[in-house]
Scaffold this motif. Structure first.
Motif, PDB file in Angstrom:
ATOM      1  N   GLY A  54      68.873  35.632  59.299  1.00 19.43           N
ATOM      2  CA  GLY A  54      67.777  35.877  58.090  1.00 19.43           C
ATOM      3  C   GLY A  54      66.631  34.894  57.926  1.00 19.43           C
ATOM      4  O   GLY A  54      65.719  34.883  57.101  1.00 19.43           O
ATOM      5  N   GLY A  55      66.599  33.643  58.815  1.00 16.89           N
ATOM      6  CA  GLY A  55      65.698  32.959  58.556  1.00 16.89           C
ATOM      7  C   GLY A  55      65.700  32.042  57.550  1.00 16.89           C
ATOM      8  O   GLY A  55      66.684  31.695  57.015  1.00 16.89           O
ATOM      9  N   ILE A  56      64.452  31.431  57.047  1.00 18.69           N
ATOM     10  CA  ILE A  56      64.481  30.624  55.717  1.00 18.69           C
ATOM     11  C   ILE A  56      63.750  31.579  54.546  1.00 18.69           C
ATOM     12  O   ILE A  56      62.300  31.895  54.749  1.00 18.69           O
ATOM     13  CB  ILE A  56      63.604  29.428  56.150  1.00 18.69           C
ATOM     14  CG1 ILE A  56      64.087  28.462  57.274  1.00 18.69           C
ATOM     15  CG2 ILE A  56      63.495  28.638  54.700  1.00 18.69           C
ATOM     16  CD1 ILE A  56      65.538  28.014  57.292  1.00 18.69           C
ATOM     17  N   ASP A  57      64.257  32.170  53.796  1.00 16.29           N
ATOM     18  CA  ASP A  57      64.015  32.954  52.687  1.00 16.29           C
ATOM     19  C   ASP A  57      63.246  34.041  53.531  1.00 16.29           C
ATOM     20  O   ASP A  57      62.173  34.612  52.851  1.00 16.29           O
ATOM     21  CB  ASP A  57      62.890  32.346  51.796  1.00 16.29           C
ATOM     22  CG  ASP A  57      63.906  31.194  51.089  1.00 16.29           C
ATOM     23  OD1 ASP A  57      65.112  31.271  50.591  1.00 16.29           O
ATOM     24  OD2 ASP A  57      63.153  30.194  50.686  1.00 16.29           O
ATOM     25  N   GLY A  58      63.647  34.699  54.579  1.00 13.26           N
ATOM     26  CA  GLY A  58      63.207  35.689  55.286  1.00 13.26           C
ATOM     27  C   GLY A  58      62.264  35.589  56.170  1.00 13.26           C
ATOM     28  O   GLY A  58      61.543  36.392  56.760  1.00 13.26           O
ATOM     29  N   ARG A  59      61.802  34.183  56.266  1.00 12.01           N
ATOM     30  CA  ARG A  59      60.636  33.763  57.250  1.00 12.01           C
ATOM     31  C   ARG A  59      61.442  33.117  58.542  1.00 12.01           C
ATOM     32  O   ARG A  59      62.177  32.284  58.326  1.00 12.01           O
ATOM     33  CB  ARG A  59      59.884  32.772  56.575  1.00 12.01           C
ATOM     34  CG  ARG A  59      58.771  33.233  55.682  1.00 12.01           C
ATOM     35  CD  ARG A  59      58.023  32.171  54.958  1.00 12.01           C
ATOM     36  NE  ARG A  59      57.173  31.648  56.036  1.00 12.01           N
ATOM     37  CZ  ARG A  59      56.424  30.591  55.772  1.00 12.01           C
ATOM     38  NH1 ARG A  59      56.405  30.050  54.604  1.00 12.01           N
ATOM     39  NH2 ARG A  59      55.699  30.110  56.797  1.00 12.01           N
ATOM     40  N   PRO A  60      61.110  33.860  59.825  1.00 14.59           N
ATOM     41  CA  PRO A  60      61.799  33.211  60.999  1.00 14.59           C
ATOM     42  C   PRO A  60      61.310  31.634  61.388  1.00 14.59           C
ATOM     43  O   PRO A  60      60.005  31.346  60.931  1.00 14.59           O
ATOM     44  CB  PRO A  60      61.171  34.108  61.784  1.00 14.59           C
ATOM     45  CG  PRO A  60      60.022  34.525  61.599  1.00 14.59           C
ATOM     46  CD  PRO A  60      60.200  34.751  60.081  1.00 14.59           C
ATOM     47  N   LEU A  61      61.981  30.899  61.900  1.00 15.02           N
ATOM     48  CA  LEU A  61      61.580  29.465  62.447  1.00 15.02           C
ATOM     49  C   LEU A  61      60.999  29.949  63.904  1.00 15.02           C
ATOM     50  O   LEU A  61      61.427  30.776  64.538  1.00 15.02           O
ATOM     51  CB  LEU A  61      62.828  28.558  62.438  1.00 15.02           C
ATOM     52  CG  LEU A  61      63.447  28.044  61.447  1.00 15.02           C
ATOM     53  CD1 LEU A  61      64.546  26.907  61.780  1.00 15.02           C
ATOM     54  CD2 LEU A  61      62.484  27.352  60.532  1.00 15.02           C
ATOM     55  N   SER A 310      66.301  24.129  51.046  1.00 13.67           N
ATOM     56  CA  SER A 310      66.713  23.756  49.627  1.00 13.67           C
ATOM     57  C   SER A 310      65.256  23.100  49.059  1.00 13.67           C
ATOM     58  O   SER A 310      65.189  22.911  47.799  1.00 13.67           O
ATOM     59  CB  SER A 310      67.594  22.589  49.734  1.00 13.67           C
ATOM     60  OG  SER A 310      67.263  21.437  50.656  1.00 13.67           O
ATOM     61  N   HIS A 311      64.403  22.692  50.097  1.00 10.21           N
ATOM     62  CA  HIS A 311      63.044  22.211  49.592  1.00 10.21           C
ATOM     63  C   HIS A 311      61.738  22.554  49.810  1.00 10.21           C
ATOM     64  O   HIS A 311      60.753  22.224  49.565  1.00 10.21           O
ATOM     65  CB  HIS A 311      63.194  20.637  50.070  1.00 10.21           C
ATOM     66  CG  HIS A 311      64.159  19.626  49.440  1.00 10.21           C
ATOM     67  ND1 HIS A 311      65.545  19.633  49.705  1.00 10.21           N
ATOM     68  CD2 HIS A 311      63.974  18.577  48.381  1.00 10.21           C
ATOM     69  CE1 HIS A 311      66.288  18.629  48.981  1.00 10.21           C
ATOM     70  NE2 HIS A 311      65.310  18.040  48.231  1.00 10.21           N
ATOM     71  N   ILE A 318      59.656  17.940  52.204  1.00 10.45           N
ATOM     72  CA  ILE A 318      60.904  17.777  53.463  1.00 10.45           C
ATOM     73  C   ILE A 318      61.257  16.063  53.584  1.00 10.45           C
ATOM     74  O   ILE A 318      62.179  15.800  53.887  1.00 10.45           O
ATOM     75  CB  ILE A 318      60.388  18.223  54.626  1.00 10.45           C
ATOM     76  CG1 ILE A 318      60.197  19.721  54.602  1.00 10.45           C
ATOM     77  CG2 ILE A 318      60.974  18.027  56.007  1.00 10.45           C
ATOM     78  CD1 ILE A 318      59.090  20.439  55.778  1.00 10.45           C
ATOM     79  N   ALA A 319      60.216  15.231  53.789  1.00  6.06           N
ATOM     80  CA  ALA A 319      60.445  14.115  53.848  1.00  6.06           C
ATOM     81  C   ALA A 319      61.390  13.125  52.713  1.00  6.06           C
ATOM     82  O   ALA A 319      62.073  12.356  53.262  1.00  6.06           O
ATOM     83  CB  ALA A 319      59.031  13.085  54.002  1.00  6.06           C
ATOM     84  N   ASP A 320      60.939  14.092  51.608  1.00  3.40           N
ATOM     85  CA  ASP A 320      61.690  13.412  50.446  1.00  3.40           C
ATOM     86  C   ASP A 320      63.128  13.668  50.564  1.00  3.40           C
ATOM     87  O   ASP A 320      63.947  13.211  49.729  1.00  3.40           O
ATOM     88  CB  ASP A 320      61.049  13.887  49.136  1.00  3.40           C
ATOM     89  CG  ASP A 320      59.927  13.201  48.784  1.00  3.40           C
ATOM     90  OD1 ASP A 320      59.566  12.051  49.435  1.00  3.40           O
ATOM     91  OD2 ASP A 320      59.036  13.658  48.016  1.00  3.40           O
ATOM     92  N   ALA A 321      63.484  14.710  51.435  1.00  5.77           N
ATOM     93  CA  ALA A 321      64.841  15.345  51.411  1.00  5.77           C
ATOM     94  C   ALA A 321      65.825  14.660  52.190  1.00  5.77           C
ATOM     95  O   ALA A 321      66.906  14.859  52.000  1.00  5.77           O
ATOM     96  CB  ALA A 321      64.669  16.913  51.753  1.00  5.77           C
TER      97      ALA A 321
END
Length: 371
Positions: A54-61, A310-311, A318-321
């Protein structure tokens, strides 16, 4: 020289369009092509799995792969291109000197970079929040290798070395770790010495180990053939801490002469359910046994996908994660920390093994030490 300002991320997409991940790998010579192919296979497999779920919240990588060919300047140009295209993060690279150049440029462009396979401790000149690393630092794994040599009774070590920050760093780590324990390291410059001359030095020096701190296939293969064919050196152990014997090309070029050459790889003694499933898929994709580099690629995307879920896709977020990452990879639970002497967020530590190819079965790896 003016440092480029961090690139703003294009506005978030609401139409389900792809989330772009940049990927660097050596896919042509003089890069280590087999390593690049395995790295890319692991990255691509993990992207397909994320999208299949399902990708990331419906969006593919979407993976945007670029060939570095072991060239730092080419890697810098690729980072700039990927940043301008809107990649939310950068992944990959095998060669340490190339990854160091990529990390510096990614940091300057505000692009988070998760390095897959480059082990040089000083991946960046100064500590940075934007860069993290899946593979172990060289100082950690090469000390494991040095302990293997000491445990096998070796104290006089010769290194066949080419000029490189990476090889020089490895030599320093070995020397500093071995010296307090009665070990010594002598350097043989293969840029000045022929393989036969290396053999002559070994015969007169008394070293019981020759480590290949050189590129592959050459001059490593020629040095191995010369040493194996020299009757004076039948008791000399040939080693390759950087992992040259890991890939099929090694046995294709050397046959039985490539057996019993201990090297470092980053796998556990036994893969868990996730690792075993990924191993099967990678073997099918590659048409051969996957190397540890393929698992590093898969773990890289696994971490990035978890961070994106998650971020979100903002580069700074992303860098803060990195510090809050806690995800199951193919080779264990992945968490990042600030390891002593390492300039980036580091998984401390992936599993480390010293292995060699079994003379009785070149397709089988013997585990000689774990650390």
């Amino acid at each position: 020289m003016t440092t480029p300002a961090p690139s703003p991320l294009p506005p978030p997409h609401a139409d389900g369009s792809s989330i772009l991940i940049g990927a660097l790998a050596p896919l042509t010579r003089p890069g280590w092509v087999e390593a690049g192919r395995h790295l890319l296979a692991g990255l691509e497999l993990a992207v397909r799995e994320v999208n299949g779920a399902g990708g990331i919240d419906g969006r593919p990588l979407e993976l945007l792969a670029r060939d570095t060919a072991a060239d730092p300047q080419r890697a810098e140009a690729a980072v700039d291109e990927l940043a301008d295209l809107g990649a939310v993060a950068l992944a990959g690279e095998y060669h340490s000197v190339v990854a160091r150049a990529a990390a510096a440029r990614a940091d300057a462009r505000g692009l988070p970079y998760l390095c897959s396979s480059a082990v040089l401790d000083a991946l960046t000149e100064r500590p940075t929040e934007r860069v993290a690393r899946i593979c172990p630092a060289q100082s950690h794994s090469w000390r494991v290798y040095a302990d293997f040599l000491l445990g096998a009774g070796h104290r006089r070590i010769a290194v066949a070395i080419q000029p490189s920050v990476y090889w020089a760093s490895g030599t320093r780590i070995l020397r500093e770790h071995l010296a307090p324990r009665g070990g010594t390291v002598v350097e043989l410059d293969v840029g000045e010495l022929s393989p036969d001359a290396v053999c002559d030095h070994l015969a007169h020096d008394g070293a019981t180990v020759l480590l290949l701190l050189t590129g592959a296939p050459e001059p490593a293969v020629s040095v191995v053939k010369a040493v194996r064919g020299d009757e004076r050196l039948t008791e000399v152990l040939i080693g390759a801490p950087a992992g040259q014997p890991e890939f099929a090309e090694w046995t294709e070029l050397l046959g039985d002469e490539g057996a019993a050459v201990p090297f470092l790889r980053y796998l556990p003694e036994r893969l868990g359910p996730l690792g075993a499933r990924v191993e099967t898929a990678l073997r099918e994709q590659l048409g051969q046994e996957p190397s540890f580099v393929a698992f590093e690629g898969h773990d890289t995307i696994t971490v990035l996908a978890d961070v994106l879920r998650s971020h979100g896709t903002d580069r700074k977020h992303i860098a803060d994660a990195w510090t809050s990452t806690d995800v199951e990879g193919t080779r264990g639970r992945i968490r990042f920390s600030r390891a002593s002497g390492v300039s980036v967020h580091q998984w401390a530590w992936p599993p480390v093994q010293v292995v060699d190819r079994d003379p009785a079965d070149l397709g089988r790896f013997r585990i000689l030490r774990s650390g």
